[in-house]
Design an enzyme around this catalytic site. Structure first.
Site, PDB file in Angstrom:
ATOM      1  N   PHE A 123       0.844  -1.189   0.019  1.00 36.55           N
ATOM      2  CA  PHE A 123       0.141   0.135   0.109  1.00 36.55           C
ATOM      3  C   PHE A 123       0.872   1.420   0.000  1.00 36.55           C
ATOM      4  CE2 PHE A 123      -3.015   3.024   2.348  1.00 36.55           C
ATOM      5  CZ  PHE A 123      -4.132   2.661   1.657  1.00 36.55           C
ATOM      6  N   SER A 132      -0.275  12.732   7.799  1.00 33.87           N
ATOM      7  CA  SER A 132      -1.289  12.875   8.250  1.00 33.87           C
ATOM      8  C   SER A 132      -2.447  13.708   7.379  1.00 33.87           C
ATOM      9  CB  SER A 132      -1.549  13.838   9.552  1.00 33.87           C
ATOM     10  OG  SER A 132      -0.975  12.622  10.468  1.00 33.87           O
ATOM     11  N   TRP A 156       7.967   5.374   3.740  1.00 37.04           N
ATOM     12  CA  TRP A 156       7.712   4.567   4.875  1.00 37.04           C
ATOM     13  C   TRP A 156       6.610   3.342   4.522  1.00 37.04           C
ATOM     14  CZ3 TRP A 156      10.869   4.820   8.627  1.00 37.04           C
ATOM     15  CH2 TRP A 156      11.515   6.104   8.826  1.00 37.04           C
ATOM     16  N   GLN A 279       4.787  -3.729  45.607  1.00 33.07           N
ATOM     17  CA  GLN A 279       3.534  -3.117  45.431  1.00 33.07           C
ATOM     18  C   GLN A 279       3.670  -2.238  44.038  1.00 33.07           C
ATOM     19  OE1 GLN A 279       1.933  -0.994  48.580  1.00 33.07           O
ATOM     20  NE2 GLN A 279       1.039  -2.547  49.509  1.00 33.07           N
ATOM     21  N   ALA A 340      18.001  -3.027  34.781  1.00 35.44           N
ATOM     22  CA  ALA A 340      19.026  -3.015  33.736  1.00 35.44           C
ATOM     23  C   ALA A 340      19.226  -3.798  32.695  1.00 35.44           C
ATOM     24  CB  ALA A 340      20.261  -2.958  34.428  1.00 35.44           C
ATOM     25  N   GLU A 363      -0.621   5.125  10.430  1.00 34.65           N
ATOM     26  CA  GLU A 363      -2.071   4.889  10.011  1.00 34.65           C
ATOM     27  C   GLU A 363      -3.081   5.753  11.109  1.00 34.65           C
ATOM     28  OE1 GLU A 363      -3.457   1.242   9.234  1.00 34.65           O
ATOM     29  OE2 GLU A 363      -1.517   0.283   8.537  1.00 34.65           O
ATOM     30  N   GLY A 364      -2.479   6.995  11.495  1.00 35.66           N
ATOM     31  CA  GLY A 364      -3.194   7.995  12.175  1.00 35.66           C
ATOM     32  C   GLY A 364      -2.277   8.144  13.387  1.00 35.66           C
ATOM     33  N   ARG A 381     -18.141  15.677  13.226  1.00 33.52           N
ATOM     34  CA  ARG A 381     -17.892  14.581  12.571  1.00 33.52           C
ATOM     35  C   ARG A 381     -19.185  13.593  12.554  1.00 33.52           C
ATOM     36  NH1 ARG A 381     -12.624  12.240  10.598  1.00 33.52           N
ATOM     37  NH2 ARG A 381     -13.258  10.313   9.617  1.00 33.52           N
TER      38      ARG A 381
END
Length: 397
Positions: A123, A132, A156, A279, A340, A363-364, A381
């Protein structure tokens, strides 16, 4: 809602887990250091029917549902993010997009061999100046008779040197902005195509990632995916599938962090007792478990929406955002628990931390998904059903 897996899904999970334990775990440290993995993995994935797990049987796939794809991605990323990424791109971004938008001829030519694992799909959306902000892309495809002439660059891109063909997005009419983007199936063998791997990545080092270059590359009109100007819709629908697989993979990474940390908690002692009895260490383990369970619920909820053919952009965005953030935090805590030793290659948690960062970005980004969720809640939206939704499962043969 019933969250129990079917017998078929349980068998699938055990099969992929065994594959990861036998075929990936013994070699991943070496592959990560070398910056590549043994490509014969592809044929073994194909033998298990995983290269087309949720592709209908009539197109060479296994015909399982979308949550089966989530199971595969979760278990593969438990081994390493590079393998989940490969399947995400091949199935989530490419094969499922061909399923949704491809013509019958395109499905026969590209989807069938992909589902069988004979050919690999990828892709190409991101560019050096367009991540973006998709509309900032500069790649163009100009109509010339029965071809389009493609010029530009993508970056990328996973499987850049491995995939046989790519779904690539380019402007056919720059003046129309988002509505002027179109999608094309580009084959590696086409004259004018070159690729180049990116070296020195922080994480997912075993995966092949890099750049694609197009120089006067001629694409037959029949290789256009969808109509002219539908590219942005196609890209966003593809990301609904890709983000789903990324979220599922993040669940697997949290699981890997938990397994490594619990094991170390039982082995390591400080101040006269196993460190798991302290803890603050127990708190980190508890938060990993909470992140794992919450992420898993979000992912499989999206899978059910996909199974019903319901648009799931909002739900997928939330699952991707939260699961990837939880995985990044789990990996950070896992390294802290190992102290370590976690900072060395003697244990896998440093690799988990390096791998966990990229999914927070691609991907966002988490910032994009944060804005999306706010826009949904505030009423800015409201997604409408796409003209071409994924088919409901069970698939109509």
């Amino acid at each position: 809602m019933n969250f129990d897996f079917t017998t078929e899904q349980e068998i699938l999970r055990k099969t992929v887990r065994q594959f990861v334990d036998d075929e990936i775990m013994p070699h991943i440290a070496k592959w990560d250091a070398a910056g590549s993995f043994d490509t014969s993995i592809w044929s073994r994935l194909a033998e298990l029917g995983l290269m087309g797990v949720c592709v209908p049987e009539k197109y060479g796939g296994s015909g399982m549902d979308y949550n089966a794809l989530a199971i595969v991605c979760e278990e593969l990323e438990r081994g390493d993010t590079a393998f989940r990424t490969a399947v995400s791109v091949h199935i989530g971004l490419n094969s499922m997009t061909l399923m949704q938008w491809g013509t019958e001829a395109q499905k026969q030519q590209y989807l069938v061999p992909q589902a069988k694992g004979v050919r690999i799909g990828a892709f190409g959306l991101t560019e050096p100046g367009a991540g973006s902000d998709v509309a900032a892309m500069t790649t163009t495809a100009i109509r010339d008779g029965d071809c389009y002439v493609l010029n530009g660059q993508k970056t990328w891109i996973s499987l850049c040197d491995i995939a046989d063909h790519f779904i690539v997005f380019a402007y056919t009419d720059k003046a129309k902005k988002h509505h002027g983007i179109s999608a094309f199936i580009v084959e590696r063998s086409m004259v004018g195509f070159t690729s180049k791997a990116i070296k020195g990545k922080y994480g997912i080092r075993a995966g092949n990632t890099g750049e694609l270059f197009f120089e006067d590359l001629r694409i037959p009109v029949e290789n256009r995916l969808g109509e002219e100007g539908e590219g942005f819709k196609i890209a966003m629908s593809a990301l609904d599938n890709g983000r789903f697989t990324v979220a599922a993979g993040a669940v697997g990474l949290i699981q890997a962090c938990l397994e490594a940390s619990v094991k170390y908690c039982h082995e390591r002692e400080t101040f006269g007792k196993p460190i798991g009895e302290h803890q603050l260490v127990g708190q980190m383990i508890a938060k990993m478990e909470a992140g794992y369970q919450m992420s898993r619920l979000l992912v499989y909820r999206v899978g059910e929406l996909k199974n019903k053919g319901i648009r799931n952009t909002r739900e997928t965005s939330l699952a991707k955002w939260q699961a990837c953030d939880f995985a990044n935090k789990a990996a950070d805590d896992a390294l802290q628990i190992h102290g370590a030793y976690g900072y060395s290659d003697d244990y896998p948690v440093a690799r988990y931390l390096r791998n966990s960062k990229a999914p927070v970005i691609y991907e966002g980004t988490r910032e994009i998904h944060t804005i999306m969720q706010a826009d949904y809640v505030l009423g800015r939206r409201n997604d409408k059903p796409l003209a071409k939704m994924l088919p409901k499962w069970p698939f109509d043969e």
